[in-house]
Enzyme design. Structure first.
Site, PDB file in Angstrom:
ATOM      1  N   CYS A   2      16.903 -43.435  39.656  1.00  0.00           N
ATOM      2  CA  CYS A   2      18.190 -42.995  40.184  1.00  0.00           C
ATOM      3  C   CYS A   2      19.285 -43.909  39.643  1.00  0.00           C
ATOM      4  O   CYS A   2      19.107 -45.123  39.555  1.00  0.00           O
ATOM      5  CB  CYS A   2      18.288 -42.989  41.696  1.00  0.00           C
ATOM      6  SG  CYS A   2      17.137 -41.871  42.482  1.00  0.00           S
ATOM      7  N   ARG A  27      17.657 -43.120  33.957  1.00  0.00           N
ATOM      8  CA  ARG A  27      17.080 -43.607  35.214  1.00  0.00           C
ATOM      9  C   ARG A  27      16.600 -42.464  36.114  1.00  0.00           C
ATOM     10  O   ARG A  27      15.943 -42.705  37.131  1.00  0.00           O
ATOM     11  CB  ARG A  27      18.112 -44.419  35.986  1.00  0.00           C
ATOM     12  CG  ARG A  27      18.557 -45.673  35.273  1.00  0.00           C
ATOM     13  CD  ARG A  27      19.599 -46.363  36.095  1.00  0.00           C
ATOM     14  NE  ARG A  27      19.016 -46.929  37.292  1.00  0.00           N
ATOM     15  CZ  ARG A  27      18.730 -48.215  37.455  1.00  0.00           C
ATOM     16  NH1 ARG A  27      18.983 -49.061  36.496  1.00  0.00           N
ATOM     17  NH2 ARG A  27      18.201 -48.655  38.568  1.00  0.00           N
ATOM     18  N   TRP A  74      16.084 -39.252  40.598  1.00  0.00           N
ATOM     19  CA  TRP A  74      14.650 -39.140  40.296  1.00  0.00           C
ATOM     20  C   TRP A  74      14.003 -38.965  41.668  1.00  0.00           C
ATOM     21  O   TRP A  74      13.970 -39.891  42.472  1.00  0.00           O
ATOM     22  CB  TRP A  74      14.154 -40.406  39.611  1.00  0.00           C
ATOM     23  CG  TRP A  74      12.707 -40.343  39.229  1.00  0.00           C
ATOM     24  CD1 TRP A  74      12.182 -39.801  38.095  1.00  0.00           C
ATOM     25  CD2 TRP A  74      11.594 -40.854  39.989  1.00  0.00           C
ATOM     26  NE1 TRP A  74      10.810 -39.934  38.099  1.00  0.00           N
ATOM     27  CE2 TRP A  74      10.422 -40.573  39.255  1.00  0.00           C
ATOM     28  CE3 TRP A  74      11.467 -41.505  41.210  1.00  0.00           C
ATOM     29  CZ2 TRP A  74       9.163 -40.930  39.691  1.00  0.00           C
ATOM     30  CZ3 TRP A  74      10.202 -41.847  41.652  1.00  0.00           C
ATOM     31  CH2 TRP A  74       9.060 -41.568  40.892  1.00  0.00           C
ATOM     32  N   ASN A  98      19.856 -45.331  45.754  1.00  0.00           N
ATOM     33  CA  ASN A  98      18.691 -45.556  44.907  1.00  0.00           C
ATOM     34  C   ASN A  98      17.722 -46.394  45.729  1.00  0.00           C
ATOM     35  O   ASN A  98      18.121 -47.420  46.275  1.00  0.00           O
ATOM     36  CB  ASN A  98      19.134 -46.310  43.643  1.00  0.00           C
ATOM     37  CG  ASN A  98      17.964 -46.743  42.792  1.00  0.00           C
ATOM     38  OD1 ASN A  98      16.862 -46.196  42.902  1.00  0.00           O
ATOM     39  ND2 ASN A  98      18.182 -47.717  41.929  1.00  0.00           N
ATOM     40  N   GLY A  99      16.469 -45.952  45.834  1.00  0.00           N
ATOM     41  CA  GLY A  99      15.487 -46.689  46.625  1.00  0.00           C
ATOM     42  C   GLY A  99      14.763 -45.748  47.567  1.00  0.00           C
ATOM     43  O   GLY A  99      14.857 -44.528  47.427  1.00  0.00           O
ATOM     44  N   GLU A 478      -2.446 -48.260  25.089  1.00  0.00           N
ATOM     45  CA  GLU A 478      -1.029 -47.999  24.866  1.00  0.00           C
ATOM     46  C   GLU A 478      -0.844 -46.669  24.120  1.00  0.00           C
ATOM     47  O   GLU A 478       0.032 -45.869  24.456  1.00  0.00           O
ATOM     48  CB  GLU A 478      -0.421 -49.179  24.082  1.00  0.00           C
ATOM     49  CG  GLU A 478       1.024 -49.031  23.663  1.00  0.00           C
ATOM     50  CD  GLU A 478       2.010 -48.835  24.818  1.00  0.00           C
ATOM     51  OE1 GLU A 478       1.619 -48.976  25.987  1.00  0.00           O
ATOM     52  OE2 GLU A 478       3.166 -48.503  24.525  1.00  0.00           O
ATOM     53  N   LYS A 482       1.171 -43.403  25.596  1.00  0.00           N
ATOM     54  CA  LYS A 482       2.299 -42.754  24.910  1.00  0.00           C
ATOM     55  C   LYS A 482       2.043 -41.257  24.793  1.00  0.00           C
ATOM     56  O   LYS A 482       2.939 -40.455  25.002  1.00  0.00           O
ATOM     57  CB  LYS A 482       2.505 -43.328  23.488  1.00  0.00           C
ATOM     58  CG  LYS A 482       3.071 -44.704  23.374  1.00  0.00           C
ATOM     59  CD  LYS A 482       4.520 -44.835  23.724  1.00  0.00           C
ATOM     60  CE  LYS A 482       4.697 -45.334  25.130  1.00  0.00           C
ATOM     61  NZ  LYS A 482       4.832 -46.761  25.317  1.00  0.00           N
ATOM     62  N   GLU A 485       2.383 -39.506  28.314  1.00  0.00           N
ATOM     63  CA  GLU A 485       3.728 -39.432  28.907  1.00  0.00           C
ATOM     64  C   GLU A 485       4.685 -38.563  28.105  1.00  0.00           C
ATOM     65  O   GLU A 485       5.593 -37.962  28.664  1.00  0.00           O
ATOM     66  CB  GLU A 485       4.322 -40.819  29.164  1.00  0.00           C
ATOM     67  CG  GLU A 485       4.735 -41.614  27.977  1.00  0.00           C
ATOM     68  CD  GLU A 485       5.467 -42.909  28.367  1.00  0.00           C
ATOM     69  OE1 GLU A 485       5.269 -43.913  27.681  1.00  0.00           O
ATOM     70  OE2 GLU A 485       6.239 -42.907  29.344  1.00  0.00           O
ATOM     71  N   HIS A 501     -21.448 -45.629  28.696  1.00  0.00           N
ATOM     72  CA  HIS A 501     -21.656 -45.832  30.129  1.00  0.00           C
ATOM     73  C   HIS A 501     -20.995 -44.737  30.965  1.00  0.00           C
ATOM     74  O   HIS A 501     -20.753 -44.916  32.143  1.00  0.00           O
ATOM     75  CB  HIS A 501     -21.161 -47.223  30.540  1.00  0.00           C
ATOM     76  CG  HIS A 501     -21.852 -48.318  29.805  1.00  0.00           C
ATOM     77  ND1 HIS A 501     -23.175 -48.620  30.002  1.00  0.00           N
ATOM     78  CD2 HIS A 501     -21.424 -49.143  28.815  1.00  0.00           C
ATOM     79  CE1 HIS A 501     -23.529 -49.594  29.195  1.00  0.00           C
ATOM     80  NE2 HIS A 501     -22.491 -49.935  28.453  1.00  0.00           N
ATOM     81  N   LYS A 601      13.346 -44.305  33.329  1.00  0.00           N
ATOM     82  CA  LYS A 601      13.189 -45.543  32.566  1.00  0.00           C
ATOM     83  C   LYS A 601      12.962 -46.779  33.444  1.00  0.00           C
ATOM     84  O   LYS A 601      12.059 -47.550  33.211  1.00  0.00           O
ATOM     85  CB  LYS A 601      14.436 -45.733  31.712  1.00  0.00           C
ATOM     86  CG  LYS A 601      14.410 -46.962  30.813  1.00  0.00           C
ATOM     87  CD  LYS A 601      13.553 -46.717  29.609  1.00  0.00           C
ATOM     88  CE  LYS A 601      13.455 -47.918  28.695  1.00  0.00           C
ATOM     89  NZ  LYS A 601      12.253 -47.804  27.857  1.00  0.00           N
TER      90      LYS A 601
END
Ligand code: F6R
Length: 606
Positions: A2, A27, A74, A98-99, A478, A482, A485, A501, A601
């Site tokens: 947000c 954000r 968000w 925001n929060g 990583e 990528k 997402e 395994h 972000k």
């Protein structure tokens, strides 16, 4: 998560609010809204979707207010739609937040009993209504204080109040908030980035602070209600970093910036004339330290994983790593002779910040590796090592990952030399090679066309696996992160030796599997693991480093070779083709690469 902007000015603020919201969109981008004062009324416009849509709606209205607030969301509580978009307003106040307000359900029930009705499913509306109730019998500041006292959880708030049309109230607990100072106008922003085009003079609110912002003044009060002064800081970076330049997406631009961002970082830490690393004012005697703990989330955590291998290889220190959201709630055995290292691009990630606060509370030694030097994590650590990679705008981290690994590598090398864990000759040889890293990265970027060609198999796959051993294991993680997402394809990063395994059962005919097998001490072993997946029908993309020896297998579907360097530096190069793979796989699908679905972000909620 947000984004918040507030402007108190002597001229209409709507255009500046919209352009700041565009910058803040990284954000949160599921809905957006704006409220301004005009003639004793609060005008409010909100919509589901992006700021571009809000801008179109706003352009058809005439919002002439000279004081206003804006928000990009968000979603946490309630689906992304117009009603749940911020601001949330009553007949007296308008609030952006925001929060997360953790006790919103209880507060809502209490307020409903008093006869209030709620329009949205959000936790934020509780703040609006509670403040409206408190304003019945209190002046603004006291009403805000009484409201905040009742909230559990985290918030950064910007509030318009109908009876005080010349000001904005800001408040912070757990979520960042900055005040910017302009000429005859002042600003509130959930980060300094939103304010950069308007000012480079800022102050940060600390937890518990409230501020009353007018066009020509900013007053601050701490959690005890005492009036306080704030330091005014001058921000370093210029606006230029925030352009896509010749690229269509920030992600591609940021991938291609890596030779330069790595070079700038090397210039900051590596001595030009001698083969030595300069880390000035390091606050502890490193020979008295026994261990380090590295903490981060997501990609930053992967940088910690790589660093763990370096620490084990290059120093006599004990090392542990932890995901911040786990660390913050578990029973940790805090040790005095340990350095706790927090890795974060944004420096605002709520879980990482909470882990840092926990260490501070226990009087531990804290060091942060951040990109944003004005961030909460940087400001609250004993020592900060910036990664100097410039603003990273794409939600998916690329150049910051290399920056995080780089700073951790130079720190570890320096520690190793200061503790006498490494011979001077070896230390200098490693630094010599490090100086060549930007060129090796530049050359490795030439894998772009091959990765583009290969990418459609990954775009269309039901699932994929990324396998590696040693340093290549975190890089596999990583690469998989990528791909998921950006391309919304299931991708699993796994230690190659673990396949038998369990996960080997997933392999079926045609499944794309990335094998990361540089010619290091694990090479032969990883080749065997590769044969095991090939035997079960996997389509193998084999990533290694250049060498005079041919890659041995004919059954490999595609081979990619990165430049030559030492084993230790290979993680930097092996990451590049994986970034490009995810980029092109998402591009094939026509997805919004810079703003993948469901993400944001700066993750300022836990
Ligand atoms: C993935 C990604 C995230 C971040 C994570 C931590 O591409 O960007 O996994 O790495 O949210 O963010 P910072 O580094 O800002 O703490």
């Amino acid at each position: 998560m947000c984004g918040i902007i507030g402007i108190s000015s002597s001229k209409p603020v709507v255009n500046n609010i919209i352009s700041s919201l565009k910058k803040l969109e990284y954000r949160g981008y599921d809905s957006a809204g704006i409220a301004t004062f005009s003639d004793k009324f609060i005008d409010e416009v909100k919509c589901e979707g992006r700021v571009g849509k809000l801008e179109k709606i706003v352009s058809k209205k005439s919002l002439k207010g000279i004081v206003g607030i804006g928000h990009v969301r968000w979603a946490t509580h309630g689906v992304p739609n117009e009603i749940n978009a911020h601001p949330h307003s009553s007949d007296r106040v308008s609030v952006v937040h925001n929060g997360i307000i953790e006790n919103s359900t209880i507060l809502k029930k209490i307020l409903e009993k008093k006869g209030y009705q709620f329009k949205s499913q959000t936790d934020t509306e509780v703040i609006t209504i509670l403040l409206t109730e408190n304003l019945k019998n209190n002046k603004l500041l006291v009403a805000v204080q009484k409201t905040l006292e009742k909230l559990h959880g985290s918030y950064a708030l910007a509030i318009l109040c109908k009876d005080n049309p010349d000001l904005i109230v800001g408040a912070r607990r757990g979520s960042p908030l900055a005040v910017g100072y302009g000429h005859n106008e002042n600003y509130l922003g959930s980060d300094s980035y939103a304010l950069k085009s308007m000012t480079n003079k800022i102050s940060y609110l600390d937890d518990g602070d409230i501020c009353i912002l007018k066009k020509d003044s900013a007053e601050f009060y701490n959690s005890k209600g005492k009036k306080i002064n704030k330091k005014i800081l001058t921000m370093s970076e210029t606006e230029d970093n925030y352009d896509k330049g010749d690229f269509k997406t920030f992600m591609q631009k940021e991938i291609f910036e890596q030779p330069n961002s790595v070079k700038s970082c090397i210039n900051e830490y590596v001595d030009h004339l001698r083969d030595d690393i300069n880390i000035y004012n390091f606050p502890w005697d490193i020979t008295k330290i026994d261990s380090v703990v590295l903490i981060g989330c997501g990609t930053a955590y992967h940088a910690c994983m790589v660093a763990k291998y370096w620490i084990e290889e290059l120093t006599s220190l004990e090392v542990a790593i932890d995901i911040a959201s786990e660390f913050r709630y578990k029973r940790n055995k805090f040790k005095n002779n340990c350095i706790y290292i927090f890795v974060s691009q944004s420096g605002e990630t709520a879980d990482t910040f909470a882990a840092l606060e926990l260490c501070k509370k226990n009087k531990m030694k804290t060091l942060s590796v951040v990109n944003v030097v004005e961030s909460s994590i940087a400001r609250n650590s004993n020592f900060v090592l910036p990664i100097h990679c410039g603003a990273e705008i794409c939600v998916a981290s690329t150049k910051a990952f290399l920056g995080q690994m780089l700073v951790l590598y130079v720190l570890i090398l320096k520690i190793s030399s200061l503790r006498g864990d490494i011979k001077k000759k070896d230390y200098e040889a490693k630094i010599k090679l490090l100086k060549k890293l930007p060129e090796a990265i530049r050359n490795t970027l030439s894998t772009e066309s091959e990765m583009e060609e290969i990418s459609d198999i990954f775009s269309e796959a039901k699932g994929s696996m990324f396998l590696g051993r040693g340093y290549s294991y975190p890089i596999a993680m990583e690469g998989a992160l990528k791909l998921k997402e950006l391309c919304y394809v299931h991708a699993e990063g796994y230690p190659a030796g673990e396949m038998k395994h369990g996960p080997l059962a997933l392999i079926e005919s045609g499944m794309p599997v990335v094998i990361i097998a540089p010619r290091d001490k694990y090479y032969e072993k990883t080749l065997s693991n590769m044969q095991e997946v090939i035997a079960r029908g996997a389509k193998v993309l084999f990533i290694s480093n250049k060498s005079k020896d041919e890659i041995s297998s004919d059954n490999v579907w595609k081979k990619i070779e990165v430049e030559k360097t030492s084993d230790e530096l290979l993680p930097f190069l092996l990451t590049i083709p994986l970034q490009l793979l995810a980029f092109y796989a998402a591009k094939n699908k026509g997805y919004d690469i810079d703003k993948p679905r469901n993400l944001a972000k700066s993750v300022t909620v836990e």
